[in-house]
Design a protein around this motif. Structure first.
Motif, PDB file in Angstrom:
ATOM      1  N   GLY A 147       0.852  -1.181   0.000  1.00 53.39           N
ATOM      2  CA  GLY A 147       0.000   0.000   0.000  1.00 53.39           C
ATOM      3  C   GLY A 147       0.884   1.225   0.000  1.00 53.39           C
ATOM      4  N   ILE A 148       0.366   2.331  -0.521  1.00 51.40           N
ATOM      5  CA  ILE A 148       1.120   3.584  -0.509  1.00 51.40           C
ATOM      6  C   ILE A 148       0.144   4.734  -0.337  1.00 51.40           C
ATOM      7  CG2 ILE A 148       1.079   3.833  -3.044  1.00 51.40           C
ATOM      8  CD1 ILE A 148       3.978   5.046  -2.687  1.00 51.40           C
ATOM      9  N   GLY A 149       0.579   5.743   0.385  1.00 53.57           N
ATOM     10  CA  GLY A 149      -0.294   6.896   0.587  1.00 53.57           C
ATOM     11  C   GLY A 149       0.494   8.106   1.030  1.00 53.57           C
ATOM     12  N   PHE A 150      -0.176   9.241   1.025  1.00 57.34           N
ATOM     13  CA  PHE A 150       0.414  10.509   1.461  1.00 57.34           C
ATOM     14  C   PHE A 150      -0.400  11.056   2.632  1.00 57.34           C
ATOM     15  CE2 PHE A 150       1.483  10.243  -3.111  1.00 57.34           C
ATOM     16  CZ  PHE A 150       2.867  10.315  -3.028  1.00 57.34           C
ATOM     17  N   HIS A 151       0.281  11.822   3.501  1.00 58.16           N
ATOM     18  CA  HIS A 151      -0.294  12.221   4.789  1.00 58.16           C
ATOM     19  C   HIS A 151       0.032  13.690   5.100  1.00 58.16           C
ATOM     20  CE1 HIS A 151      -1.531  11.812   8.947  1.00 58.16           C
ATOM     21  NE2 HIS A 151      -1.449  10.483   8.983  1.00 58.16           N
ATOM     22  N   PRO A 152      -0.097  14.604   4.119  1.00 55.54           N
ATOM     23  CA  PRO A 152       0.294  15.994   4.381  1.00 55.54           C
ATOM     24  C   PRO A 152      -0.675  16.693   5.334  1.00 55.54           C
ATOM     25  CG  PRO A 152      -0.760  15.834   2.241  1.00 55.54           C
ATOM     26  CD  PRO A 152      -0.598  14.420   2.739  1.00 55.54           C
ATOM     27  N   ALA A 153      -0.111  17.464   6.251  1.00 61.54           N
ATOM     28  CA  ALA A 153      -0.891  18.200   7.247  1.00 61.54           C
ATOM     29  C   ALA A 153      -0.776  19.696   6.961  1.00 61.54           C
ATOM     30  CB  ALA A 153      -0.376  17.905   8.651  1.00 61.54           C
ATOM     31  N   PHE A 154      -1.905  20.348   6.742  1.00 63.67           N
ATOM     32  CA  PHE A 154      -1.928  21.779   6.446  1.00 63.67           C
ATOM     33  C   PHE A 154      -2.489  22.552   7.637  1.00 63.67           C
ATOM     34  CE2 PHE A 154      -2.316  19.432   2.463  1.00 63.67           C
ATOM     35  CZ  PHE A 154      -1.197  19.907   1.800  1.00 63.67           C
ATOM     36  N   VAL A 155      -2.045  23.784   7.746  1.00 62.28           N
ATOM     37  CA  VAL A 155      -2.465  24.578   8.905  1.00 62.28           C
ATOM     38  C   VAL A 155      -3.982  24.795   8.880  1.00 62.28           C
ATOM     39  CG1 VAL A 155      -0.254  25.723   9.260  1.00 62.28           C
ATOM     40  CG2 VAL A 155      -1.898  26.730   7.662  1.00 62.28           C
ATOM     41  N   TRP A 156      -4.552  24.715  10.060  1.00 58.86           N
ATOM     42  CA  TRP A 156      -5.977  24.968  10.279  1.00 58.86           C
ATOM     43  C   TRP A 156      -6.092  25.773  11.552  1.00 58.86           C
ATOM     44  CZ3 TRP A 156      -9.843  20.665  12.181  1.00 58.86           C
ATOM     45  CH2 TRP A 156     -11.120  21.201  12.304  1.00 58.86           C
ATOM     46  N   PRO A 157      -6.308  27.059  11.492  1.00 59.23           N
ATOM     47  CA  PRO A 157      -6.777  27.824  10.340  1.00 59.23           C
ATOM     48  C   PRO A 157      -5.679  28.133   9.313  1.00 59.23           C
ATOM     49  CG  PRO A 157      -6.430  29.277  12.206  1.00 59.23           C
ATOM     50  CD  PRO A 157      -6.229  27.871  12.714  1.00 59.23           C
ATOM     51  N   LEU A 158      -6.125  28.381   8.078  1.00 56.19           N
ATOM     52  CA  LEU A 158      -5.223  28.849   7.039  1.00 56.19           C
ATOM     53  C   LEU A 158      -4.672  30.226   7.424  1.00 56.19           C
ATOM     54  CD1 LEU A 158      -7.295  27.743   3.915  1.00 56.19           C
ATOM     55  CD2 LEU A 158      -5.028  26.874   4.550  1.00 56.19           C
ATOM     56  N   PRO A 159      -3.546  30.641   6.837  1.00 57.34           N
ATOM     57  CA  PRO A 159      -2.932  31.914   7.218  1.00 57.34           C
ATOM     58  C   PRO A 159      -3.914  33.084   7.146  1.00 57.34           C
ATOM     59  CG  PRO A 159      -1.444  30.688   5.803  1.00 57.34           C
ATOM     60  CD  PRO A 159      -2.744  29.938   5.806  1.00 57.34           C
ATOM     61  N   GLY A 160      -4.055  33.800   8.281  1.00 54.75           N
ATOM     62  CA  GLY A 160      -4.922  34.977   8.335  1.00 54.75           C
ATOM     63  C   GLY A 160      -6.404  34.674   8.367  1.00 54.75           C
ATOM     64  N   CYS A 161      -6.785  33.419   8.588  1.00 53.70           N
ATOM     65  CA  CYS A 161      -8.201  33.031   8.519  1.00 53.70           C
ATOM     66  C   CYS A 161      -8.740  32.543   9.864  1.00 53.70           C
ATOM     67  CB  CYS A 161      -8.397  31.958   7.456  1.00 53.70           C
ATOM     68  SG  CYS A 161      -8.032  32.529   5.785  1.00 53.70           S
ATOM     69  N   GLU A 162      -8.173  33.038  10.944  1.00 51.46           N
ATOM     70  CA  GLU A 162      -8.669  32.678  12.268  1.00 51.46           C
ATOM     71  C   GLU A 162     -10.127  33.113  12.424  1.00 51.46           C
ATOM     72  OE1 GLU A 162      -5.971  34.338  11.580  1.00 51.46           O
ATOM     73  OE2 GLU A 162      -4.300  33.102  12.297  1.00 51.46           O
ATOM     74  N   GLY A 163     -10.945  32.241  12.988  1.00 55.58           N
ATOM     75  CA  GLY A 163     -12.340  32.561  13.238  1.00 55.58           C
ATOM     76  C   GLY A 163     -13.252  32.437  12.032  1.00 55.58           C
ATOM     77  N   VAL A 164     -12.713  32.015  10.902  1.00 56.42           N
ATOM     78  CA  VAL A 164     -13.502  31.870   9.676  1.00 56.42           C
ATOM     79  C   VAL A 164     -13.768  30.382   9.446  1.00 56.42           C
ATOM     80  CG1 VAL A 164     -13.543  32.289   7.181  1.00 56.42           C
ATOM     81  CG2 VAL A 164     -12.432  33.931   8.712  1.00 56.42           C
ATOM     82  N   ASP A 165     -14.992  30.046   9.019  1.00 59.57           N
ATOM     83  CA  ASP A 165     -15.299  28.656   8.691  1.00 59.57           C
ATOM     84  C   ASP A 165     -14.370  28.139   7.590  1.00 59.57           C
ATOM     85  OD1 ASP A 165     -17.300  28.351  10.548  1.00 59.57           O
ATOM     86  OD2 ASP A 165     -18.936  28.657   9.128  1.00 59.57           O
ATOM     87  N   HIS A 166     -13.894  26.918   7.782  1.00 59.46           N
ATOM     88  CA  HIS A 166     -13.068  26.245   6.787  1.00 59.46           C
ATOM     89  C   HIS A 166     -13.865  25.097   6.185  1.00 59.46           C
ATOM     90  CE1 HIS A 166      -9.941  28.598   8.630  1.00 59.46           C
ATOM     91  NE2 HIS A 166      -8.993  28.043   7.911  1.00 59.46           N
ATOM     92  N   THR A 167     -13.826  24.984   4.882  1.00 54.26           N
ATOM     93  CA  THR A 167     -14.586  23.947   4.199  1.00 54.26           C
ATOM     94  C   THR A 167     -13.681  23.093   3.329  1.00 54.26           C
ATOM     95  OG1 THR A 167     -15.092  25.419   2.340  1.00 54.26           O
ATOM     96  CG2 THR A 167     -16.704  25.313   4.131  1.00 54.26           C
ATOM     97  N   VAL A 168     -14.100  21.855   3.147  1.00 56.57           N
ATOM     98  CA  VAL A 168     -13.508  20.955   2.157  1.00 56.57           C
ATOM     99  C   VAL A 168     -14.591  20.686   1.120  1.00 56.57           C
ATOM    100  CG1 VAL A 168     -12.578  18.660   1.730  1.00 56.57           C
ATOM    101  CG2 VAL A 168     -11.900  19.905   3.783  1.00 56.57           C
ATOM    102  N   THR A 169     -14.312  21.032  -0.126  1.00 55.41           N
ATOM    103  CA  THR A 169     -15.285  20.873  -1.206  1.00 55.41           C
ATOM    104  C   THR A 169     -14.718  19.942  -2.259  1.00 55.41           C
ATOM    105  OG1 THR A 169     -16.118  23.125  -0.838  1.00 55.41           O
ATOM    106  CG2 THR A 169     -16.668  22.071  -2.937  1.00 55.41           C
ATOM    107  N   LEU A 170     -15.376  18.811  -2.454  1.00 58.65           N
ATOM    108  CA  LEU A 170     -14.927  17.825  -3.436  1.00 58.65           C
ATOM    109  C   LEU A 170     -15.241  18.306  -4.843  1.00 58.65           C
ATOM    110  CD1 LEU A 170     -16.206  14.552  -1.709  1.00 58.65           C
ATOM    111  CD2 LEU A 170     -13.928  15.586  -1.554  1.00 58.65           C
ATOM    112  N   ASP A 171     -14.292  18.144  -5.749  1.00 57.09           N
ATOM    113  CA  ASP A 171     -14.496  18.563  -7.135  1.00 57.09           C
ATOM    114  C   ASP A 171     -15.674  17.844  -7.778  1.00 57.09           C
ATOM    115  OD1 ASP A 171     -12.281  20.147  -6.808  1.00 57.09           O
ATOM    116  OD2 ASP A 171     -10.978  19.015  -8.177  1.00 57.09           O
TER     117      ASP A 171
END
Length: 287
Positions: A139-163
């Motif tokens: 098996g192979i996979g990737f596990h990248p971790a991105f900042v939450w909140p995004l830069p300068g986006c404290e207090g703003v809703d974060h969404t994941v939208t599938l294409d």
């Protein structure tokens, strides 16, 4: 270990030889987009998972009936890669099988990880080669971790939208293994608003139907995230930690009550002798 830095006028990326793991993505304005690996929560940043994704029953796999110890997500992330080639905007690290790897994974293989910067995007590509004389399951996979909140986006809703606008079924883990029953999708017409409590029961796994691209966004900031040849997907965070992992995989953890044979794990890849498989993800920064 000394990091290899690549980049351009838009961003810089640091990569460690340990696991060929990306350590940072920083834009020209000094903003960091990748999790910093705070060990109080999780020391990873962007590990590659090989030759197994997730856990095995009793932390052992079997190959043709012979058992071998194998920790969660395999050994590549804790192996030192050799720098094969680098330039201003790319670097390529290699891991080859040896005595230590064959004692837990009895195959000759090559694993090449390339990081490449183009504009405001980073593409990470893995090439797995079966250098053995018999079919090689993994098996192979990737596990990248991105900042939450995004830069300068404290207090703003974060969404994941599938294409693909999908509503893929949710699978949870039980003791690190894949639970037997699917749950209703948390996505509504392809959109999920992130909340910390979504991860109270560990990762959210979507074995099928997440497509091959998404947008992780808040306000004017976004990460366009896409992947190739990786049919399974997961989202993960830890309570109190300021990151979210976007994880495309080929293969998942073993099933609860399932076989420990590596070739029988869900969505396992099998390469014939001399064959090479290619798997990748791309991160494009917006805003």
């Amino acid at each position: 270990m000394q990091l290899t830095r690549i980049g351009n006028e838009h961003l810089t990326v640091d990569v460690s030889p340990m696991g060929s793991e990306m350590q940072s993505i920083v834009t020209s304005d000094g903003q960091s987009w990748l999790w910093d690996g705070d060990p109080a929560f999780w020391g990873g940043r962007s590990p590659v998972l090989f030759p197994m994704v997730g856990k095995a029953p009793g932390d052992h796999i079997s190959v043709d009936g012979v058992r071998y110890p194998m920790g969660q997500h395999g050994f590549a992330r804790r192996s030192e890669f050799a720098l094969a080639e680098s330039g201003a905007d790319f670097c390529r690290f290699e891991l080859r099988s040896g005595h230590a790897s064959r004692s837990v994974y009895p195959f000759d293989f090559g694993l090449v990880l390339e990081h490449r910067v183009d504009g405001r995007a980073v593409t990470v590509t893995a090439e797995v080669t079966n250098a053995d004389h018999r079919p090689m399951p993994f098996g192979i996979g990737f596990h990248p971790a991105f900042v939450w909140p995004l830069p300068g986006c404290e207090g703003v809703d974060h969404t994941v939208t599938l294409d693909n606008g999908g509503q893929p079924e949710l699978i949870r883990l039980s003791g690190g293994l894949v639970a037997p029953h699917a749950l209703p999708s948390p996505f509504k017409q392809g959109v999920l608003t992130l909340k910390p409590e979504l991860f109270d029961a560990d990762a959210m796994l979507f074995p099928e139907g997440a497509g091959a691209g998404l947008s992780y966004a808040a306000g004017e900031k976004a990460i366009r995230f896409s992947w190739e040849n990786l049919p399974n997907f997961a989202l993960w965070s830890k309570p109190g930690a300021e990151f979210v992992c976007l994880e495309p995989w080929r293969g998942t953890a073993a099933k609860v009550g399932g076989s420990d044979e590596l070739a029988e794990r869900p969505y396992a890849e099998v390469l014939g002798p001399g064959a090479t498989g290619r798997y990748s993800f791309k991160v494009e920064l917006v805003g």
